[in-house]
Design a protein around this motif. Structure first.
Motif, PDB file in Angstrom:
ATOM      1  N   UNK A  88       0.751  -1.278   0.269  1.00 52.66           N
ATOM      2  CA  UNK A  88      -0.056  -0.022  -0.074  1.00 52.66           C
ATOM      3  C   UNK A  88       0.891   1.355  -0.023  1.00 52.66           C
ATOM      4  N   UNK A  89       1.762   1.279   0.903  1.00 55.33           N
ATOM      5  CA  UNK A  89       2.751   2.433   1.087  1.00 55.33           C
ATOM      6  C   UNK A  89       3.528   2.673  -0.463  1.00 55.33           C
ATOM      7  N   UNK A  90       3.919   1.580  -1.168  1.00 56.40           N
ATOM      8  CA  UNK A  90       5.062   1.706  -2.231  1.00 56.40           C
ATOM      9  C   UNK A  90       3.810   2.044  -3.338  1.00 56.40           C
ATOM     10  N   UNK A  91       2.697   1.538  -3.180  1.00 59.19           N
ATOM     11  CA  UNK A  91       1.811   1.577  -4.389  1.00 59.19           C
ATOM     12  C   UNK A  91       1.341   3.366  -4.473  1.00 59.19           C
ATOM     13  N   UNK A  92       0.869   3.807  -3.488  1.00 52.35           N
ATOM     14  CA  UNK A  92       0.360   5.188  -3.269  1.00 52.35           C
ATOM     15  C   UNK A  92       1.717   6.106  -3.561  1.00 52.35           C
ATOM     16  N   UNK A  93       2.869   5.846  -3.180  1.00 50.30           N
ATOM     17  CA  UNK A  93       3.895   6.768  -3.627  1.00 50.30           C
ATOM     18  C   UNK A  93       4.376   6.349  -5.087  1.00 50.30           C
ATOM     19  N   UNK A  94       4.404   5.378  -5.570  1.00 53.49           N
ATOM     20  CA  UNK A  94       4.519   5.410  -7.038  1.00 53.49           C
ATOM     21  C   UNK A  94       3.373   5.919  -7.681  1.00 53.49           C
ATOM     22  N   UNK A  95       2.235   6.107  -7.552  1.00 50.28           N
ATOM     23  CA  UNK A  95       1.116   6.720  -8.145  1.00 50.28           C
ATOM     24  C   UNK A  95       1.363   8.164  -7.853  1.00 50.28           C
ATOM     25  N   UNK A  96       1.801   8.664  -6.837  1.00 49.76           N
ATOM     26  CA  UNK A  96       2.032  10.040  -6.685  1.00 49.76           C
ATOM     27  C   UNK A  96       3.286  10.428  -7.317  1.00 49.76           C
ATOM     28  N   UNK A  97       3.982   9.664  -7.679  1.00 48.76           N
ATOM     29  CA  UNK A  97       5.398  10.121  -8.410  1.00 48.76           C
ATOM     30  C   UNK A  97       5.093  10.256 -10.026  1.00 48.76           C
TER      31      UNK A  97
END
Length: 279
Positions: free
Chosen positions: A134-143
């Motif tokens: 969840x943390x990685x997914x949200x950060x990748x999308x925000x990137x």
């Protein structure tokens, strides 16, 4: 006066954070100490009051408290709120603010592994749909990464994670479906615990037809090289273990506490020495 920092979790004796952070404090000449605190779930509210009472300047939070601690804090950073978990607490004059540096720590490590490529242009497969995913997914999308698909043992859980971010470009699939399309991804990331003890001889998915030079990443750092990464290497993949994610998330926490970004090499070398291997 020496400032006190620490990490809370249950269990916590295995944590490498004290050695890593104390080395960073020493390298910068800061008068500070970092300790591990064993806190069981039933003692979590009392521990939070102890932070205020003792004036502990900052904390890391690990399993099993990353979600349950959120209701006990005074303020939650917007990204941590979206992720639904906190791994870092900053004590601002008694006001406890929660952050999540796990996703940013991972994405920083990934960028270091592909310095000549834009992460936004990469096609990415995440394996797993738990807290780390969840943390990685949200950060990748925000990137700004447009193509991030999620494979999970339970497809509906992957679908729920995608829905929580309202991402129309991501696909949910089960593990067998993911195995049939691994050749369509530039980066494949395992966020599950498969590969750690006692599952050392297991792999999350088969990689039989990945593209050569695919980045195959595992957020596990103990062991340094999981069976899955060894198999990936045999298929011509470039591999990335979880050491740098651990180091970078710690460095980002350190920066939030002190306003200083620490020496990454000092922190990484401490972790590698304790693991008894090379990155």
């Amino acid at each position: 006066m020496e400032k006190l920092y620490g990490v809370i979790g249950d269990p916590i004796s295995q944590s490498m954070s004290p050695s890593m952070h104390n080395a960073a404090f020493s390298n910068l000449g800061l008068t500070a100490k970092y300790m591990a605190f064993h806190v069981t779930p039933d003692r979590l509210p009392a521990a939070i009051e102890g932070i205020r009472g003792l004036g502990i300047a900052g904390l890391n939070v690990t399993i099993p408290h990353k979600v349950s601690i959120m209701t006990l804090l005074d303020e939650i950073d917007p990204l941590a709120k979206k992720i639904g978990a906190v791994n870092t607490i900053v004590n601002e004059f008694g006001k406890l603010i929660g952050y999540n540096t796990d996703g940013a720590g991972y994405v920083t490590s990934l960028k270091e592994a592909i310095p000549k490529k834009r992460i936004q242009d990469q096609s990415i497969l995440l394996i797993g749909a738990g807290g780390a995913a969840r943390a990685i997914y949200f950060t990748l999308i925000d990137e700004g990464v447009e193509k991030v698909d999620i494979a999970n043992r339970t497809k509906e859980t992957a679908r729920q994670l995608i829905h929580s971010r309202n991402s129309s470009s991501s696909l949910a699939m089960d593990l067998s479906e993911a195995e049939s399309v691994v050749d369509s991804y530039d980066i494949i990331i395992n966020t599950t615990s498969i590969g750690m003890y006692p599952s050392l001889d297991h792999t999350p998915i088969h990689l039989g037809h990945i593209k050569e030079n695919t980045i195959v990443s595992d957020i596990i750092y103990n062991p340094i090289e999981t069976k899955w990464l060894r198999v990936a290497k045999s298929f011509g993949a470039k591999t990335l273990n979880g050491v740098d994610m651990f180091v970078f998330q710690g460095a980002l926490s350190f920066e939030k506490w002190t306003g200083i970004y620490p020496n990454i090499d000092v922190m990484r070398n401490v972790v590698l020495n304790k693991l008894g291997g090379v990155n």
